[in-house]
Design a protein around this motif. Structure first.
Motif, PDB file in Angstrom:
ATOM      1  N   THR A 131      12.342  51.489  -9.299  1.00  0.00           N
ATOM      2  CA  THR A 131      11.999  52.577  -8.388  1.00  0.00           C
ATOM      3  C   THR A 131      10.697  53.239  -8.823  1.00  0.00           C
ATOM      4  O   THR A 131       9.813  53.496  -8.000  1.00  0.00           O
ATOM      5  CB  THR A 131      13.144  53.615  -8.341  1.00  0.00           C
ATOM      6  OG1 THR A 131      14.348  52.956  -7.923  1.00  0.00           O
ATOM      7  CG2 THR A 131      12.829  54.735  -7.376  1.00  0.00           C
ATOM      8  N   GLU A 132      10.562  53.509 -10.121  1.00  0.00           N
ATOM      9  CA  GLU A 132       9.338  54.123 -10.639  1.00  0.00           C
ATOM     10  C   GLU A 132       8.119  53.238 -10.386  1.00  0.00           C
ATOM     11  O   GLU A 132       7.017  53.736 -10.176  1.00  0.00           O
ATOM     12  CB  GLU A 132       9.458  54.393 -12.142  1.00  0.00           C
ATOM     13  CG  GLU A 132      10.393  55.530 -12.477  1.00  0.00           C
ATOM     14  CD  GLU A 132      10.636  55.683 -13.976  1.00  0.00           C
ATOM     15  OE1 GLU A 132      10.075  54.892 -14.775  1.00  0.00           O
ATOM     16  OE2 GLU A 132      11.392  56.589 -14.348  1.00  0.00           O
ATOM     17  N   GLY A 134       7.743  51.304  -7.836  1.00  0.00           N
ATOM     18  CA  GLY A 134       7.486  51.178  -6.409  1.00  0.00           C
ATOM     19  C   GLY A 134       8.200  50.034  -5.724  1.00  0.00           C
ATOM     20  O   GLY A 134       7.760  49.591  -4.657  1.00  0.00           O
ATOM     21  N   TYR A 136      10.463  47.981  -3.321  1.00  0.00           N
ATOM     22  CA  TYR A 136      10.954  48.243  -1.970  1.00  0.00           C
ATOM     23  C   TYR A 136      12.443  47.926  -1.866  1.00  0.00           C
ATOM     24  O   TYR A 136      13.198  48.618  -1.216  1.00  0.00           O
ATOM     25  CB  TYR A 136      10.172  47.403  -0.954  1.00  0.00           C
ATOM     26  CG  TYR A 136      10.762  47.446   0.426  1.00  0.00           C
ATOM     27  CD1 TYR A 136      10.615  48.580   1.219  1.00  0.00           C
ATOM     28  CD2 TYR A 136      11.497  46.377   0.930  1.00  0.00           C
ATOM     29  CE1 TYR A 136      11.169  48.637   2.482  1.00  0.00           C
ATOM     30  CE2 TYR A 136      12.050  46.425   2.196  1.00  0.00           C
ATOM     31  CZ  TYR A 136      11.887  47.560   2.969  1.00  0.00           C
ATOM     32  OH  TYR A 136      12.446  47.625   4.203  1.00  0.00           O
ATOM     33  N   THR A 169      13.656  57.911  -4.053  1.00  0.00           N
ATOM     34  CA  THR A 169      12.591  57.310  -3.261  1.00  0.00           C
ATOM     35  C   THR A 169      13.284  56.659  -2.071  1.00  0.00           C
ATOM     36  O   THR A 169      13.983  55.674  -2.217  1.00  0.00           O
ATOM     37  CB  THR A 169      11.837  56.233  -4.078  1.00  0.00           C
ATOM     38  OG1 THR A 169      11.391  56.830  -5.286  1.00  0.00           O
ATOM     39  CG2 THR A 169      10.690  55.671  -3.303  1.00  0.00           C
ATOM     40  N   SER A 171      12.499  54.809   0.264  1.00  0.00           N
ATOM     41  CA  SER A 171      12.160  53.469   0.731  1.00  0.00           C
ATOM     42  C   SER A 171      12.845  52.356  -0.068  1.00  0.00           C
ATOM     43  O   SER A 171      12.703  51.201   0.258  1.00  0.00           O
ATOM     44  CB  SER A 171      10.649  53.268   0.680  1.00  0.00           C
ATOM     45  OG  SER A 171      10.205  53.369  -0.650  1.00  0.00           O
TER      46      SER A 171
END
Length: 186
Positions: A131-132, A134, A136, A169, A171
């Protein structure tokens, strides 16, 4: 820093935890009034990660220590400028990670800050890091070599916990390929 283990993994917000330790060290330096020592011990139990931060400074009266994590509180031994935020922010960072904070001190005996954090499983660490970075989508799937064989109710609880970790996050989607774990005899 002392530990009986080579490495202890703590699930949490790295920046918040770094700030908490920075504030602890800064408080020790600020209120010690001399060259002193700081001791950090990290231990891992079956369910928790325990961190003990101690200094050999002046300490404070135990009655005062009960208030030290309140917003804007400054003890009687305040000698430098400050706003009473340090210990408040330390406690907030620890509680934010699901931890507990206990302070033990006495006049002339230094201060001990005892932190207990719940242990997280390895997949929680993977989800947090992905998650950190990015990610998806995070695809998980059980294999015949899985040590953990949760029933459907336990698996659903884990999935909810994983989604909460990734949910910061919006997404990120956690995709469970199969809710049935194959037997190791297959």
């Amino acid at each position: 820093v002392n530990s009986s283990k080579k490495m202890v993994l703590l699930y949490g917000n790295r920046i918040s935890l770094m700030r908490a330790f920075f504030n602890l060290i800064e408080n020790s330096i600020r209120y010690m009034n001399r060259q002193g020592n700081v001791f950090i011990t990290v231990e891992e139990t079956e369910n928790e990660i325990l961190i003990v931060y101690r200094d050999d400074g002046e300490g404070m009266e135990p009655e005062e220590a009960m208030n030290i994590t309140q917003l804007n509180y400054q003890g009687a031994n305040k000698k430098k400028e400050g706003h009473g935020l340090g210990m408040y922010l330390i406690e907030q960072a620890i509680v934010e990670q699901g931890g507990k904070l206990t302070i033990k001190t006495g006049q002339g005996s230094g201060m001990g800050v005892y932190m207990a954090f719940p242990k997280a499983d390895k997949l929680e660490h993977v989800i947090q890091k992905a998650t950190e970075l990015g990610a998806y989508e995070i695809i998980t799937f059980p294999t015949a070599r899985c040590v953990s064989r949760p029933d459907e109710k336990s698996l659903n609880k884990k999935i909810d916990r994983w989604q909460k970790i990734a949910g910061k996050t919006e997404s990120v989607f956690i995709n469970i390929q199969s809710s049935k774990i194959p037997s190791s005899e297959a």
